[in-house]
Design a protein around this motif. Structure first.
Motif, PDB file in Angstrom:
ATOM      1  N   ASN B 107       0.841  -1.194   0.000  1.00 28.49           N
ATOM      2  CA  ASN B 107       0.000   0.000   0.000  1.00 28.49           C
ATOM      3  C   ASN B 107       0.880   1.250   0.000  1.00 28.49           C
ATOM      4  N   GLN B 108       0.640   2.128  -0.963  1.00 27.49           N
ATOM      5  CA  GLN B 108       1.518   3.295  -1.119  1.00 27.49           C
ATOM      6  C   GLN B 108       1.489   4.223   0.090  1.00 27.49           C
ATOM      7  N   ALA B 109       0.289   4.629   0.488  1.00 28.66           N
ATOM      8  CA  ALA B 109       0.172   5.582   1.591  1.00 28.66           C
ATOM      9  C   ALA B 109       0.680   4.984   2.904  1.00 28.66           C
ATOM     10  N   GLN B 110       0.224   3.782   3.187  1.00 29.20           N
ATOM     11  CA  GLN B 110       0.632   3.134   4.431  1.00 29.20           C
ATOM     12  C   GLN B 110       2.129   2.841   4.426  1.00 29.20           C
ATOM     13  N   GLY B 111       2.638   2.477   3.253  1.00 31.04           N
ATOM     14  CA  GLY B 111       4.065   2.218   3.148  1.00 31.04           C
ATOM     15  C   GLY B 111       4.879   3.467   3.425  1.00 31.04           C
ATOM     16  N   LYS B 112       4.395   4.574   2.961  1.00 31.74           N
ATOM     17  CA  LYS B 112       5.093   5.824   3.183  1.00 31.74           C
ATOM     18  C   LYS B 112       5.116   6.181   4.667  1.00 31.74           C
ATOM     19  N   LYS B 113       3.978   5.997   5.323  1.00 26.69           N
ATOM     20  CA  LYS B 113       3.926   6.280   6.753  1.00 26.69           C
ATOM     21  C   LYS B 113       4.871   5.362   7.514  1.00 26.69           C
ATOM     22  N   ALA B 114       4.877   4.098   7.128  1.00 25.34           N
ATOM     23  CA  ALA B 114       5.769   3.130   7.782  1.00 25.34           C
ATOM     24  C   ALA B 114       7.226   3.538   7.591  1.00 25.34           C
ATOM     25  N   MET B 115       7.566   3.987   6.380  1.00 19.93           N
ATOM     26  CA  MET B 115       8.941   4.409   6.120  1.00 19.93           C
ATOM     27  C   MET B 115       9.300   5.637   6.943  1.00 19.93           C
ATOM     28  N   ARG B 116       8.339   6.525   7.098  1.00 19.53           N
ATOM     29  CA  ARG B 116       8.593   7.732   7.894  1.00 19.53           C
ATOM     30  C   ARG B 116       8.837   7.356   9.355  1.00 19.53           C
ATOM     31  N   VAL B 117       7.979   6.508   9.880  1.00 18.50           N
ATOM     32  CA  VAL B 117       8.160   6.039  11.250  1.00 18.50           C
ATOM     33  C   VAL B 117       9.490   5.314  11.391  1.00 18.50           C
ATOM     34  N   LEU B 118       9.803   4.542  10.381  1.00 19.75           N
ATOM     35  CA  LEU B 118      11.029   3.741  10.403  1.00 19.75           C
ATOM     36  C   LEU B 118      12.267   4.609  10.531  1.00 19.75           C
ATOM     37  N   GLY B 119      12.205   5.802   9.964  1.00 17.00           N
ATOM     38  CA  GLY B 119      13.360   6.680  10.039  1.00 17.00           C
ATOM     39  C   GLY B 119      13.417   7.487  11.318  1.00 17.00           C
ATOM     40  N   SER B 120      12.362   7.397  12.123  1.00 18.57           N
ATOM     41  CA  SER B 120      12.269   8.285  13.286  1.00 18.57           C
ATOM     42  C   SER B 120      12.989   7.755  14.517  1.00 18.57           C
ATOM     43  N   ALA B 121      13.115   6.457  14.641  1.00 24.80           N
ATOM     44  CA  ALA B 121      13.737   5.898  15.846  1.00 24.80           C
ATOM     45  C   ALA B 121      14.977   5.080  15.485  1.00 24.80           C
ATOM     46  N   PRO B 122      16.063   5.318  16.188  1.00 23.38           N
ATOM     47  CA  PRO B 122      17.307   4.579  15.954  1.00 23.38           C
ATOM     48  C   PRO B 122      17.117   3.074  16.026  1.00 23.38           C
ATOM     49  N   ALA B 123      16.321   2.632  16.989  1.00 22.11           N
ATOM     50  CA  ALA B 123      16.107   1.198  17.150  1.00 22.11           C
ATOM     51  C   ALA B 123      15.473   0.602  15.900  1.00 22.11           C
ATOM     52  N   LEU B 124      14.600   1.372  15.270  1.00 22.59           N
ATOM     53  CA  LEU B 124      13.935   0.885  14.067  1.00 22.59           C
ATOM     54  C   LEU B 124      14.886   0.859  12.882  1.00 22.59           C
ATOM     55  N   ARG B 125      15.678   1.909  12.750  1.00 19.47           N
ATOM     56  CA  ARG B 125      16.656   1.932  11.667  1.00 19.47           C
ATOM     57  C   ARG B 125      17.614   0.759  11.803  1.00 19.47           C
ATOM     58  N   ALA B 126      18.017   0.492  13.036  1.00 17.27           N
ATOM     59  CA  ALA B 126      18.947  -0.605  13.276  1.00 17.27           C
ATOM     60  C   ALA B 126      18.321  -1.929  12.865  1.00 17.27           C
ATOM     61  N   ARG B 127      17.076  -2.105  13.266  1.00 21.55           N
ATOM     62  CA  ARG B 127      16.400  -3.358  12.923  1.00 21.55           C
ATOM     63  C   ARG B 127      16.232  -3.500  11.419  1.00 21.55           C
ATOM     64  N   ASN B 128      15.991  -2.390  10.775  1.00 23.94           N
ATOM     65  CA  ASN B 128      15.860  -2.403   9.323  1.00 23.94           C
ATOM     66  C   ASN B 128      17.161  -2.856   8.671  1.00 23.94           C
ATOM     67  N   PHE B 129      18.262  -2.462   9.283  1.00 28.47           N
ATOM     68  CA  PHE B 129      19.551  -2.858   8.753  1.00 28.47           C
ATOM     69  C   PHE B 129      19.747  -4.367   8.871  1.00 28.47           C
ATOM     70  N   GLU B 130      19.186  -4.968   9.906  1.00 33.60           N
ATOM     71  CA  GLU B 130      19.262  -6.423  10.034  1.00 33.60           C
ATOM     72  C   GLU B 130      18.549  -7.101   8.873  1.00 33.60           C
ATOM     73  N   LYS B 131      17.466  -6.484   8.450  1.00 31.14           N
ATOM     74  CA  LYS B 131      16.762  -6.992   7.275  1.00 31.14           C
ATOM     75  C   LYS B 131      17.682  -6.951   6.061  1.00 31.14           C
ATOM     76  N   HIS B 132      18.414  -5.867   5.947  1.00 29.09           N
ATOM     77  CA  HIS B 132      19.347  -5.746   4.834  1.00 29.09           C
ATOM     78  C   HIS B 132      20.401  -6.844   4.865  1.00 29.09           C
ATOM     79  N   LEU B 133      20.867  -7.150   6.063  1.00 29.06           N
ATOM     80  CA  LEU B 133      21.877  -8.192   6.191  1.00 29.06           C
ATOM     81  C   LEU B 133      21.321  -9.530   5.743  1.00 29.06           C
ATOM     82  N   LEU B 134      20.065  -9.767   6.103  1.00 30.38           N
ATOM     83  CA  LEU B 134      19.427 -11.019   5.688  1.00 30.38           C
ATOM     84  C   LEU B 134      19.302 -11.074   4.173  1.00 30.38           C
ATOM     85  N   TRP B 135      18.870  -9.995   3.598  1.00 31.96           N
ATOM     86  CA  TRP B 135      18.755  -9.921   2.136  1.00 31.96           C
ATOM     87  C   TRP B 135      20.114 -10.115   1.489  1.00 31.96           C
ATOM     88  N   ALA B 136      21.124  -9.476   2.066  1.00 29.82           N
ATOM     89  CA  ALA B 136      22.469  -9.576   1.499  1.00 29.82           C
ATOM     90  C   ALA B 136      22.936 -11.028   1.457  1.00 29.82           C
TER      91      ALA B 136
END
Lengths: 198, 198
Positions: B107-136
């Motif tokens: 969902n475009q709108a909801q995805g955008k809100k999620a991305m905004r929230v994701l950038g707001s807290a360090p803990a979330l950014r960090a967790r997102n990076f773990e996702k990147h590691l898994l993808w890598a």
DNA sequence: GCCATAAGTGGCAGAGACTGACAGAACGGG
DNA sequence: CCCGTTCTGTCAGTCTCTGCCACTTATGGC
């Protein structure tokens, strides 16, 4: 590396010593038992201080391994600013990281152990990424300054993040490898796999 | 929005619905009050389940925003594998991420809100990076397969991490921008700033 | 339709990270 | 030597996250 804080005092010295000791003991324990199964209480007991004091020196458990991000980030940025402006940005970044690796105060053996521990737990790798973001925010303006053409901000961000990824990959490989390659060699090799478009 | 749980397979349907509902409510609350000041208890109360159940659906608080990393990671990998082998790797990666952005269920709108929230807290950014590691870890073998020459592993790792950085930068910029550019445009632009050496 | 099984849920207890408040100890300057 | 600053330990508390057990409900065999 020791920016012996001007305020002449036994206190500042003792504080740095305790801080270093906690970090040292923590990395040692993490290496033996794994990051998750070591508690703050154990670290505190091993060092000889109260758990509360450990939290005073390091806000989060992960910080005992990561260290001080801001300080080294400034180091890299200063190196980058000092590079000649006609030098290609990718080479300038590589040289800046190389200077960091060669900086005094980076104990090779202990640094390798810390890197190994850092790669063992997802929480640590994630926290390390936070450091990268901090560095990125410091380096991006400098890189953007050197670029030409459209979308300088986005391109600068991309180049900086990519260079940080190279830095991280090189150090991770260095910590895991059997000391066959030096960190600088791995860094150059990783940088060599990419090239910013002009 | 409220699916009646009548037909056969009630359990699976209900489970997905509850999971989606928790995620939706959580992102909404995080956006209003900030990630740290919202407790699991509040989310549970808002959804109408017990705190224990929230933890059953999402092992960690951050996962309510991140979602299921493995699923999308496989999606990208499958896309990459399906690309013609003569296509340059950088283009193949770009195309794979584009396919992800165009995938249904985003969902475009909801995805955008999620991305905004994701950038707001360090803990979330960090967790997102773990996702990147898994993808890598999923993408690197596929990329290494396509490379030639020396140090394939290290170069593949570098290229994959760089591409993930582009992906992250593009989405972050997209979430912050005033909807001037589409996510795909930003992604192409970020990819355009780099080029793997041959 | 009935019942045994499995799945899902809630409540409870507990570990562990982290924080604020406060009192006492150690230290440095005068 | 005394006093103010700084550091430390103790205590109490919040919050995330995890087992454990009892209870409810859907599912499948009869």
């Amino acid at each position: 590396m020791n920016d012996v804080t001007r305020p002449s005092g036994t206190r500042a010295i003792a504080r740095d010593a305790v801080r270093a000791r906690i970090s040292e003991v923590a990395v040692e324990l993490f290496d033996e038992q794994g990051f998750d199964s070591v508690t703050i209480e154990q670290i505190a007991a091993a060092v000889g201080v109260s758990p509360r004091s450990v939290h005073r020196y390091f806000p989060a458990k992960e910080d005992t391994v990561i260290g001080d991000p801001a300080g080294w980030g400034e180091h890299v940025r200063d190196q980058l600013v000092a590079r000649p402006s006609e030098e290609p940005i990718w080479e300038a970044l590589l040289a800046s990281y190389e200077a960091l690796l060669a900086a005094p105060g980076r104990n090779q053996a202990q640094g390798k152990k810390a890197m190994r521990v850092l790669g063992s737990a997802p929480a640590l790798r994630a926290r390390n990424f936070e450091k990268h973001l901090l560095w990125a925010s410091m380096l991006t303006p400098v890189v953007a300054e050197r670029l030409e053409g459209d979308h300088r901000e986005l391109r600068a961000e991309t180049i900086v993040q990519a260079s940080l990824a190279c830095f991280d990959i090189a150090l991770t490989a260095w910590a895991e490898a059997d000391a066959a390659d030096s960190a600088v060699d791995l860094l150059r090799r990783s940088f060599g796999a990419l090239q910013p478009t002009t």
